[in-house]
Design an enzyme around this catalytic site. Structure first.
Site, PDB file in Angstrom:
ATOM      1  N   HIS A  20       0.279   2.624   3.860  1.00 12.89           N
ATOM      2  CA  HIS A  20       1.299   3.660   3.656  1.00 12.89           C
ATOM      3  C   HIS A  20       0.732   4.917   3.003  1.00 12.89           C
ATOM      4  O   HIS A  20       1.342   5.973   3.075  1.00 12.89           O
ATOM      5  CB  HIS A  20       2.541   3.114   2.932  1.00 12.89           C
ATOM      6  CG  HIS A  20       2.425   2.956   1.448  1.00 12.89           C
ATOM      7  ND1 HIS A  20       2.148   1.759   0.839  1.00 12.89           N
ATOM      8  CD2 HIS A  20       2.579   3.850   0.438  1.00 12.89           C
ATOM      9  CE1 HIS A  20       2.145   1.920  -0.477  1.00 12.89           C
ATOM     10  NE2 HIS A  20       2.401   3.175  -0.743  1.00 12.89           N
ATOM     11  N   ASP A  78      -0.778  -4.117   3.911  1.00 17.96           N
ATOM     12  CA  ASP A  78      -0.709  -2.687   3.612  1.00 17.96           C
ATOM     13  C   ASP A  78      -2.071  -2.093   3.211  1.00 17.96           C
ATOM     14  O   ASP A  78      -2.300  -1.780   2.041  1.00 17.96           O
ATOM     15  CB  ASP A  78       0.328  -2.476   2.497  1.00 17.96           C
ATOM     16  CG  ASP A  78       0.815  -1.037   2.435  1.00 17.96           C
ATOM     17  OD1 ASP A  78       0.153  -0.151   2.999  1.00 17.96           O
ATOM     18  OD2 ASP A  78       1.863  -0.802   1.807  1.00 17.96           O
ATOM     19  N   SER A  96      -0.276   2.918  -5.820  1.00 21.82           N
ATOM     20  CA  SER A  96      -0.513   2.370  -4.497  1.00 21.82           C
ATOM     21  C   SER A  96      -1.948   2.611  -4.088  1.00 21.82           C
ATOM     22  O   SER A  96      -2.464   3.716  -4.247  1.00 21.82           O
ATOM     23  CB  SER A  96       0.400   3.019  -3.482  1.00 21.82           C
ATOM     24  OG  SER A  96       1.587   2.300  -3.442  1.00 21.82           O
TER      25      SER A  96
HETATM   26  N1  ARG Z   1       7.486   1.101  -1.901  1.00 23.82           N
HETATM   27  C1  ARG Z   1       6.121   1.426  -1.739  1.00 23.82           C
HETATM   28  C2  ARG Z   1       5.792   2.664  -2.622  1.00 23.82           C
HETATM   29  O1  ARG Z   1       6.604   3.116  -3.322  1.00 23.82           O
HETATM   30  C3  ARG Z   1       5.703   1.572  -0.329  1.00 23.82           C
HETATM   31  C4  ARG Z   1       6.351   2.684   0.423  1.00 23.82           C
HETATM   32  C5  ARG Z   1       5.947   2.888   1.843  1.00 23.82           C
HETATM   33  N2  ARG Z   1       6.615   2.006   2.737  1.00 23.82           N
HETATM   34  C6  ARG Z   1       7.826   2.221   3.306  1.00 23.82           C
HETATM   35  N3  ARG Z   1       8.334   1.281   4.047  1.00 23.82           N
HETATM   36  N4  ARG Z   1       8.522   3.333   3.180  1.00 23.82           N
HETATM   37  O2  ARG Z   1       5.215   3.613  -2.255  1.00 23.82           O
HETATM   38  N1  ASP Z   2       4.458   1.850  -3.585  1.00 21.56           N
HETATM   39  C1  ASP Z   2       4.166   2.673  -4.756  1.00 21.56           C
HETATM   40  C2  ASP Z   2       3.112   3.751  -4.457  1.00 21.56           C
HETATM   41  O1  ASP Z   2       3.051   4.275  -3.381  1.00 21.56           O
HETATM   42  C3  ASP Z   2       3.769   1.829  -5.900  1.00 21.56           C
HETATM   43  C4  ASP Z   2       4.931   1.520  -6.774  1.00 21.56           C
HETATM   44  O2  ASP Z   2       5.827   2.358  -6.919  1.00 21.56           O
HETATM   45  O3  ASP Z   2       4.919   0.452  -7.352  1.00 21.56           O
HETATM   46  O4  ASP Z   2       2.415   4.206  -5.321  1.00 21.56           O
END
Ligand code: ARG
Ligand code: ASP
Length: 720
Positions: free
Chosen positions: A85, A221, A655
């Site tokens: 991502h 990921d 991330s």
């Molecule tokens: N939740 C994760 C973070 O905050 C991954 C986000 C990307 N994935 C998604 N399905 N939008 O960045």
């Molecule tokens: N998914 C998040 C990021 O892109 C990580 C988190 O918020 O825990 O940094």
């Protein structure tokens, strides 16, 4: 018997406490503040192995990736690892209907196939330094915030300049603990970063937005890039002559895996947390800001969804936008639930009460701190409606793509009216806008934006008083008698900014007096009104209160430290390099439900659903599963581990961060948090907050067995 039970209880408590993962610590202070605890939790390396300026250390392999992620160097040829991502935008930009790398994945089988990414950079920290004394020099008690800010700005400029004289490094001073301390960061930035590999989305984004922010998780990921430099191993702009970077250090990769209670630490760039806010701020965020933002995003997502389902082209065009909008939408929902479940507001209120009593128990303190909490209350009471208006403006107004795009012509219009501007200057702007228009329309589908517009405007007008609306929005609502569909149809048909062909033609024959056409465009007029509303009715007020809050918060931070002298305070995340540590751990998300600390490939097969986009499983992966062809990447019990969770305190920006074991070897890649724990940006709960990491063995298995790119694994330093 009673005695034994109490002793046992005390033991249990101490064990629990020493496993708690709260805190994002400053690498250069680890030795002083954290090393004993880290060692007691099982760490076998030293703080110096993590951060040192005298010898190579792990920090020489940690990168800020792009603007908001972390990556790590995993080979002596500059190979870097981050999340899928995090590389998503780059993978998407290289994707077309014919070469759909998003869907099919991408693997460079040798270095000549690695793809350059203009605009992407990675940054390495050379060293950091406490510069509080220099930065606060000349600050006197009783100064106004503005006087203080001016001195700090001047001192910062001087300090940054001196720090990098005669080098090609960058320097930046950042405030910590709300301006009670300042640190200087010397960094080196690399601009030639090439895409090496990414799994297909049904691996790299398996579970999609349905599983996002959730455990149990099965997302592969990760993506890989490589840093290129000039012949002297120095950063350079992209050139085909550049060569792979030879790093000072790279992280060894462990195939040993992790088990429950194993010590881990995460080394990366957490973006922002706000752990020391008063209860009023938590109330404002969860009650005034999050609810409309959640609702407005939900509307946008519903519209994106319906069009993406119908067309592969629209799916590619909107996948990145969808992910961006969906991510914080879901985060805010989790955050609100977590804050409520934790009684975070009540907990803060109780501490504030004790704090005020403590302050008032001493005459000196009473003068200094006695009125802090009431001052917060009155400032937040004033800020609340402004921040509500701002939330609507951002989530409804700026949720319309063409509106933001139309506004980007503002400078051209202004320059064109300026008689002193040269033809050359204008041409340059026009050329730039032509290229930005190309980028905009590549990923633009007018019917999506038209529906989004009608839906968001209706919501905005329904929920905000006329005075809180931009003039043009209020006026048009009346003109169209709240028929937002008709307004949308007419606006989108008339405007230049929703039509690639019309706009191109316009820019192709642009002359200074053409600005009149920009200024007469209905979308431009609307955009002007929305931005003007922000610049005249929102920003000045919110800035004024923010300045007051900065000062209160700075004093409150210092006061909290005095009030709780035995507590170890860590600074809020601010996009600077931090270490956070904890243990691999399971949790109980709700009554009667238990979540184990790892997932396996079995779970991917369980979730498989060929009819649902997010849960399609690649035939090749199924074949590897059926033949149990896991090779050296299998866990001891023969299973393929996909992801694991632990109590490391992480946030957005973490991330892609390496998850390291007691020996400082790579065992995982951090990529998310659990939904029950997303309030950790405001208040951490050791019981519920978990970070989610990809098991490095699954990553290597995909690279090697699935993609046939074993040459990349050969580059790494493996510990078996
Ligand atoms: N939740 C994760 C973070 O905050 C991954 C986000 C990307 N994935 C998604 N399905 N939008 O960045
Ligand atoms: N998914 C998040 C990021 O892109 C990580 C988190 O918020 O825990 O940094």
């Amino acid at each position: 018997m009673k005695k034994i039970t109490t002793l046992f209880a005390i033991l249990l408590i101490t064990v629990r406490l020493s496993l708690a993962g709260e805190g994002m610590w400053i690498p250069m202070l680890l030795e002083q503040l954290n090393e004993p605890e880290m060692k007691s939790m099982g760490m076998r390396i030293s703080a110096e192995d993590i951060y040192s300026i005298n010898k190579s250390s792990l920090k020489d392999a940690i990168l800020l990736f792009g603007r908001g992620c972390t990556a790590e160097i995993i080979s002596d040829q500059g190979l870097i690892l981050t999340n899928h991502h995090c590389g998503y935008g780059q993978i998407q930009r290289h994707s077309t209907l014919e070469n759909d790398y998003l869907t099919r994945g991408f693997w460079a089988m040798d270095k000549s196939q690695e793809l350059p990414n203009p605009g992407l950079s990675v940054t390495l920290l050379i060293r950091m330094e406490d510069v509080t004394k220099q930065i606060l020099e000349g600050i006197k008690p009783g100064m106004t915030e503005a006087e203080r800010a001016a001195i700090i700005k001047a001192n910062t400029g001087k300090t940054e300049k001196q720090a990098i004289e005669g080098t090609s490094y960058n320097a930046r001073v950042r405030p910590f603990y709300y301006g009670n301390e300042y640190y200087l960061f010397i960094t080196e930035t690399f601009n030639d970063v090439r895409l090496v590999g990414a799994p297909p989305s049904n691996i790299g984004k398996f579970g999609g937005d349905t599983d996002n922010w959730m455990w149990p998780r099965h997302t592969g990921d990760f993506s890989m890039f490589r840093i290129y430099v000039n012949k002297n191993n120095e950063p350079a702009e992209y050139s085909p002559d550049n060569v792979p970077y030879k790093p000072k250090s790279h992280i060894p990769v462990s195939l040993k895996g992790v088990e429950k209670n194993d010590f881990t630490f995460v080394f990366g760039y957490p973006g922002s947390t706000q752990e020391y806010l008063p209860s009023y701020a938590i109330e404002m965020i969860t009650e005034t800001e999050n609810p409309p933002a959640i609702r407005l995003r939900e509307k946008r997502l519903g519209i994106f969804d319906s069009y993406m389902e119908q067309s592969d082209l629209v799916r590619i065009q909107y996948s990145n936008k969808y992910a961006g909008v969906a991510n914080y939408w879901k985060k805010m929902i989790g955050e609100n639930r977590g804050i409520r479940k934790l009684d975070a507001i009540e907990k803060k209120q109780a501490i504030e009460k004790q704090f005020t009593e403590w302050a008032n128990a001493d005459a000196g303190r009473a003068g200094q701190y006695g009125k802090l909490i009431p001052a917060f209350e009155s400032a937040y009471r004033k800020l609340n409606p402004i921040s509500e208006a701002e939330t609507y403006l951002i989530e409804a107004g700026l949720g319309v793509e063409a509106l933001r795009f139309a506004y980007s012509f503002n400078q051209l219009a202004e320059k064109s009216k300026d008689k002193s501007a040269s033809a050359d200057e204008l041409n340059k702007m026009v050329t730039q806008l032509k290229s930005s228009a190309e980028g905009f329309f590549k990923n633009y589908h007018k019917p999506v934006d038209r529906d989004v517009f009608a839906s968001l405007m209706a919501d905005w007008v329904q929920h905000q008083d006329v005075q809180a609306l931009p003039e043009m929005v209020a006026r048009q609502a009346i003109v169209y008698n709240n028929d937002f569909n008709t307004w949308a149809d007419e606006l989108f048909a008339e405007s230049l900014f929703t039509d690639a062909v019309k706009l191109n033609k316009f820019l192709g024959s642009y002359k200074a007096k053409s600005y009149k056409k920009i200024e007469a465009d209905p979308f431009y007029i609307l955009a002007q009104s929305v931005y003007n509303h922000y610049f005249t009715n929102i920003q000045p007020l919110s800035q004024q209160i923010a300045m007051q809050l900065d000062s209160l918060q700075r004093i409150y931070m210092q006061a909290q430290m005095e009030f709780q002298p035995n507590k170890r305070f860590y600074p809020d995340a601010n996009s600077t390099l931090r270490v956070t540590y904890g243990v691999v751990d399971d949790y109980y998300p709700r009554d009667a439900v238990f979540y184990r600390h790892y997932t396996t490939l079995e779970g991917i097969m369980e979730k498989e659903d060929p009819s649902v986009y997010d849960y399609v499983v690649e035939p090749k992966l199924k074949e590897l599963y059926n033949t149990k062809n896991y090779g050296r990447y299998a866990a001891k019990d023969g299973s393929m581990r996909i992801a694991f969770i632990g109590s490391n305190h992480t946030t957005g920006g973490n991330s892609g961060s390496p998850v390291l074991n007691a020996d400082g070897q790579l065992v995982g890649v951090n990529f998310d948090r659990n939904w029950e724990g997303t309030m950790s940006d405001l208040m951490y709960d050791p019981d519920q907050c978990r970070n989610i990491s990809l098991d490095i063995r699954y990553c290597l298995f995909i690279v090697d067995k699935f993609a046939g790119a074993g040459h990349l694994v050969e580059e790494m330093t493996l510990v078996e």
